[in-house]
Design a protein around this motif. Structure first.
Motif, mmCIF file in Angstrom:
data_model
loop_
_atom_site.group_PDB
_atom_site.id
_atom_site.type_symbol
_atom_site.label_atom_id
_atom_site.label_comp_id
_atom_site.label_asym_id
_atom_site.label_seq_id
_atom_site.Cartn_x
_atom_site.Cartn_y
_atom_site.Cartn_z
ATOM 1 N N GLN A 4 0.805 -1.214 0.000
ATOM 2 C CA GLN A 4 0.000 0.000 0.000
ATOM 3 C C GLN A 4 0.846 1.276 0.000
ATOM 4 O OE1 GLN A 4 -3.290 -0.363 -0.557
ATOM 5 N NE2 GLN A 4 -2.641 -2.500 -0.669
ATOM 6 N N VAL A 50 2.769 3.278 -2.114
ATOM 7 C CA VAL A 50 3.001 3.403 -3.550
ATOM 8 C C VAL A 50 3.702 4.714 -3.879
ATOM 9 C CG1 VAL A 50 0.979 2.006 -4.074
ATOM 10 C CG2 VAL A 50 0.747 4.495 -3.949
ATOM 11 N N GLN A 54 3.320 7.880 -5.398
ATOM 12 C CA GLN A 54 2.127 8.664 -5.671
ATOM 13 C C GLN A 54 2.273 9.523 -6.924
ATOM 14 O OE1 GLN A 54 -0.745 8.529 -4.220
ATOM 15 N NE2 GLN A 54 -0.276 7.300 -2.395
ATOM 16 N N LYS A 94 3.732 -0.957 -7.766
ATOM 17 C CA LYS A 94 3.602 0.016 -6.678
ATOM 18 C C LYS A 94 3.650 1.465 -7.155
ATOM 19 C CE LYS A 94 5.359 -0.667 -2.758
ATOM 20 N NZ LYS A 94 6.443 -0.649 -1.741
ATOM 21 N N ASP A 119 1.147 4.528 -8.398
ATOM 22 C CA ASP A 119 -0.222 5.008 -8.399
ATOM 23 C C ASP A 119 -0.769 5.026 -9.830
ATOM 24 O OD1 ASP A 119 -2.594 6.374 -8.037
ATOM 25 O OD2 ASP A 119 -1.673 8.259 -7.403
ATOM 26 N N TYR A 145 -3.083 6.648 -11.098
ATOM 27 C CA TYR A 145 -3.382 8.021 -11.526
ATOM 28 C C TYR A 145 -2.136 8.757 -12.013
ATOM 29 C CZ TYR A 145 -7.974 7.345 -9.434
ATOM 30 O OH TYR A 145 -9.236 6.868 -9.143
ATOM 31 N N LYS A 161 -6.259 -0.860 -12.073
ATOM 32 C CA LYS A 161 -5.847 -0.674 -10.675
ATOM 33 C C LYS A 161 -5.482 -2.066 -10.152
ATOM 34 C CE LYS A 161 -8.940 3.271 -9.893
ATOM 35 N NZ LYS A 161 -10.098 3.799 -9.121
ATOM 36 N N ASN A 217 -1.615 -3.387 -5.757
ATOM 37 C CA ASN A 217 -0.713 -2.485 -6.475
ATOM 38 C C ASN A 217 0.447 -3.206 -7.158
ATOM 39 O OD1 ASN A 217 -2.012 0.078 -5.752
ATOM 40 N ND2 ASN A 217 -1.355 -0.422 -3.671
ATOM 41 N N TYR A 265 5.406 10.503 -11.257
ATOM 42 C CA TYR A 265 5.403 10.122 -9.842
ATOM 43 C C TYR A 265 6.727 10.425 -9.148
ATOM 44 C CZ TYR A 265 7.507 5.926 -11.963
ATOM 45 O OH TYR A 265 8.290 5.045 -12.696
#
Length: 266
Positions: free
Chosen positions: A51, A53, A55, A99, A101, A103, A123, A127, A234
Motif C-alpha cells: 500500500q 506506492v 504517488q 507500486k 499510483d 493516476y 488498478k 498495487n 510520480y
C-alpha cells in the motif's frame, strides 16, 4: 506398623511419561504459536508494503482531468479515459508499474485518448500486476464500444501485459520502459516498444536483449532524454537514471509514437 499400613503410606511416584508428554505438548503449542504469529506479522507487513506506492504528482493529474479532449471516469478497478471527440474504435488497456499510483499515468496517456483511443488504466490487486489474476475482459468491459484492443503497460506492468496478449481480443502490445518475459515472437501481434535513453531499470540493453521475445516486425523507439519514471508522473525512482527531457516533451513523444503506431495498424 503392619505391611498393609506401610504400603499405604508410600507416596506414589509421579508418572514420568505423563509429565514429559505434557511438557512436550506445551512446548509444541508455544512454538506453533510463535510460527503463526510470525506468519501473521509477515502478512501484515507485506500488506502494508503493497500500500506504500509511488504517488502521482497532483499538477499532472489536474492537467489530465482538465483536458477537454478527454472524459475520465474512475471505477473500483480501473480509470477509463475516453475521447470527447471522434473515437477511432481502438482501445488500450494499460497496466501500471509495480507500486505506482495508477493516476500517475493519466497525463502521459491523455494525449492518446484525446487523439481518439479509449484508454483503460487498471488498478492492480495489491498495487502489483503479478497478483492481479483478473482476465483482460474485466477491463475491456469498461469500454463496450471499442472494437479493437491493445494491451500494454509500464515496467512490470508491461511484463504482465505480455502475459495477457494471448487473449483472442488482443490485436497488439504497447510497452513503456518494459519488455516481455514470455515468447510472443511467433504471434501475429503488432508491437510497439518505447524505451528511455536514460532508463536505469529497463535499460536500453535489457530491452535489446529481450527483443527476440517479440515478433520480428516489432517497432522499437528510444525516447531521447527519458528515464524510467518519465513514462509516468510520480517523481524520482530509486535506481533510475537522470532524465534530461521534460515531462511535456516525453508526453508529446509518447502521444505521437502511439498514435502513429495505431494509425498504421488500422
Amino acid at each position: 506398623m503392619t505391611a498393609t499400613e506401610a504400603s499405604a503410606s508410600v507416596t506414589p511416584s509421579p508418572n514420568v511419561r505423563g509429565v514429559g508428554g505434557t511438557g512436550f505438548a506445551h512446548r509444541l503449542r508455544v512454538v506453533g504459536g510463535w510460527i503463526v504469529g510470525v506468519l501473521l506479522l509477515i502478512v501484515v507487513l507485506f500488506a502494508v508494503y503493497t500500500q506504500i506506492v509511488m504517488q502521482g504528482e497532483r499538477p499532472f493529474a489536474i492537467d489530465a482531468w482538465s483536458d477537454e479532449g478527454v472524459s475520465i471516469t474512475s471505477t473500483d478497478h480501473s480509470i477509463v479515459m475516453t475521447p470527447t471527440g471522434e473515437a477511432s474504435g481502438d482501445g488500450f488497456v494499460f497496466i501500471p508499474g509495480a507500486k505506482v499510483d495508477p493516476y500517475a499515468y493519466m497525463n502521459k496517456l491523455s494525449g492518446i485518448a484525446a487523439a481518439g483511443t479509449t484508454v483503460v488504466i487498471t488498478k492492480p490487486t495489491l498495487n502489483l500486476a503479478f497478483f492481479d489474476t483478473r482476465p483482460l475482459s474485466s477491463f475491456t468491459a469498461d469500454a463496450p464500444d471499442v472494437s479493437t484492443w491493445y494491451v500494454g503497460g509500464h515496467s512490470l506492468g508491461g511484463v504482465r501485459a505480455c502475459m495477457l496478449a494471448d487473449d483472442p481480443d488482443v490485436t497488439g502490445v504497447i510497452l513503456f520502459g518494459s519488455y516481455c518475459a514470455n515468447d510472443l515472437s511467433q504471434t501475429s501481434l503488432s508491437v510497439l516498444s518505447l524505451g528511455g535513453q536514460h532508463d536505469g531499470l529497463s535499460t536500453p540493453d535489457k530491452i535489446a536483449d529481450a527483443a527476440p521475445m517479440l515478433p520480428a516486425d516489432a517497432t522499437f523507439v528510444q525516447i531521447d532524454g527519458a528515464n524510467h519514471a518519465s513514462f509516468g508522473d510520480y517523481g524520482v525512482q530509486p535506481g533510475d537514471g537522470e532524465a534530461t527531457a521534460t515531462s511535456d516533451e516525453v508526453r508529446a513523444e509518447i502521444t505521437a509514437q502511439v498514435d502513429a503506431f495505431l494509425g498504421d495498424a488500422r
